[in-house]
Enzyme design. Structure first.
Site, PDB file in Angstrom:
ATOM      1  N   CYS A  12       0.822  -1.211   0.000  1.00 12.65           N
ATOM      2  CA  CYS A  12       0.000   0.000   0.000  1.00 12.65           C
ATOM      3  C   CYS A  12       0.853   1.257   0.000  1.00 12.65           C
ATOM      4  O   CYS A  12       1.341   1.696   1.050  1.00 12.65           O
ATOM      5  CB  CYS A  12      -0.935  -0.022   1.209  1.00 12.65           C
ATOM      6  SG  CYS A  12      -2.007   1.410   1.287  1.00 12.65           S
ATOM      7  N   CYS A  31      -0.563   4.078   2.043  1.00 16.05           N
ATOM      8  CA  CYS A  31      -0.357   3.936   3.494  1.00 16.05           C
ATOM      9  C   CYS A  31       1.088   4.237   3.881  1.00 16.05           C
ATOM     10  O   CYS A  31       1.341   4.920   4.875  1.00 16.05           O
ATOM     11  CB  CYS A  31      -0.646   2.513   3.963  1.00 16.05           C
ATOM     12  SG  CYS A  31      -2.149   1.782   3.336  1.00 16.05           S
ATOM     13  N   ASP A  32       2.035   3.708   3.122  1.00 15.96           N
ATOM     14  CA  ASP A  32       3.414   3.659   3.607  1.00 15.96           C
ATOM     15  C   ASP A  32       4.415   4.476   2.787  1.00 15.96           C
ATOM     16  O   ASP A  32       5.567   4.616   3.196  1.00 15.96           O
ATOM     17  CB  ASP A  32       3.894   2.193   3.641  1.00 15.96           C
ATOM     18  CG  ASP A  32       3.060   1.362   4.601  1.00 15.96           C
ATOM     19  OD1 ASP A  32       2.707   1.890   5.667  1.00 15.96           O
ATOM     20  OD2 ASP A  32       2.747   0.201   4.287  1.00 15.96           O
TER      21      ASP A  32
END
Ligand code: NAP
Length: 311
Positions: free
Chosen positions: A132, A135-136
């Site tokens: 992701c 997300c990261d």
């Protein structure tokens, strides 16, 4: 007989639980093998509205569970392996020898990112291996990273990562992207993205702290091997929706195995069975969209029960 059983404890499941519990439907949530869903495999969540400083994924899920339980949601731990609709219109859910009965079912079992199946990948999740970028990605500023895959997801991830990384290798097993033309062009024209064609990652290499340091890459045409130094690997080789256990119920799924929702609602082809979150969404796949669809499914289930004349 339950009014509503919610299968899954990610954002969609807990949100459906909060709404159905507040509607006095006394929901039962069934939690499977990965309680809390995909957010429990990530670290800080910076894009969930309401948390200006960010929140750790597991903390967000715990908070959602507490909120659902505050209104009377009950939780059982079981791996549902079959669902069937009986002649009386109610559903029977099986988990091995255990059985549950419900008037409505909300399926919120999510999707699991597909991985390569390399030996140390479980240890590396959250330590330089992720699926992701949203997300990261922001954790990998000014360092080289790579994306594995050649579809729209891989291209989207690679493009997004150019905001942060110093360089983005796009490692694809063929010499042509599967992604849509516009997406492929955007990626191939970007000066931070370097495609690595005809190549497969055969090994994740770590530093002495057990974090990602590099990948070993095999050129499938020449047979040559090389090492690419990267601090994070974003795997984008597709997702597997967790809907296989519904096959016996005749739930309609698309060619990717995702549950097909009807009429812009959470309804499926089986009356009384609703879907929420990533198990029915291969496009958005965000915590906030999953939560929103959990709310939709709760409202749809509530209306269905009202029409049934259930207590
Ligand atoms: P996908 O289209 O199935 O692409 C998966 C990619 O991973 C392919 O390039 C495939 O290679 C590669 N791959 C699969 N298994 C592999 C393995 N074991 N080792 C190495 N590479 C492997 O999946 P996706 O990109 O997640 O997209 C899923 C669906 O969502 C698609 O319909 C896509 O169009 C859609 N989507 C749309 C958008 C958008 O429009 N904004 C964004 C994301 C996704 P091959 O090409 O050689 O098969």
């Amino acid at each position: 007989m339950e009014n509503v059983i919610i299968i899954g404890t990610g954002c969609a499941g807990w949100t459906a639980a909060i709404y159905t519990a507040r509607a006095n439907l006394n929901p039962l949530v069934i939690s499977g093998s990965q309680p809390g869903g995909q957010l429990t495999t990530t670290t800080e969540v910076e894009n969930y509205p309401g948390f200006p400083e960010g929140i750790m994924g597991p903390d967000l899920m715990t908070a959602m569970q507490r909120q659902a339980e505050r209104f009377g949601t009950r939780v059982e731990y079981a791996a549902i392996d079959g669902v069937s609709k009986e002649d009386d219109g109610a559903f029977t859910l099986k988990a091995g020898a255990r059985e549950f009965r419900a008037r409505t079912v909300i399926v919120a079992t999510g999707a699991s990112p597909r991985h390569l199946g390399l030996p140390n990948e479980k240890d590396l999740i959250g330590r330089g291996l992720t699926s992701c970028a949203t997300c990261d990605g922001a954790f990998y500023r000014d360092v080289p990273v790579c994306v594995i895959g050649g579809g729209d997801s891989a291209c989207e991830e690679a493009f997004f990562l150019t905001r942060f990384a110093s360089k983005v290798y796009l490692i694809h097993r063929r010499d042509e992207l599967r992604a849509s033309k516009i997406m492929a062009e955007r990626v191939l024209q970007h000066d931070k993205i370097e495609p690595v064609w005809n190549s497969v990652v055969t090994e994740y290499l770590t530093n002495d702290k057990g974090e990602m340091r590099a990948v070993r890459v095999n050129d499938v045409v020449s047979g040559g091997e090389s090492e690419l130094e990267v601090e994070c690997v974003f795997v984008a080789i597709g997702h597997v929706p967790n809907a296989q256990f519904l096959a016996s119920a005749g739930v309609e799924v698309d060619e990717g195995g995702y549950i097909v929702k009807r009429n812009g609602s959470s309804a499926t082809n089986i009356p009384g069975l609703f879907a929420a979150g990533d198990v029915a969404d291969h496009v958005y796949r965000q915590a906030i969209t999953a939560a929103g669809s959990g709310c939709q499914a709760a409202l749809d289930a509530e209306r269905y029960l009202t029409e049934l004349g259930a207590d």
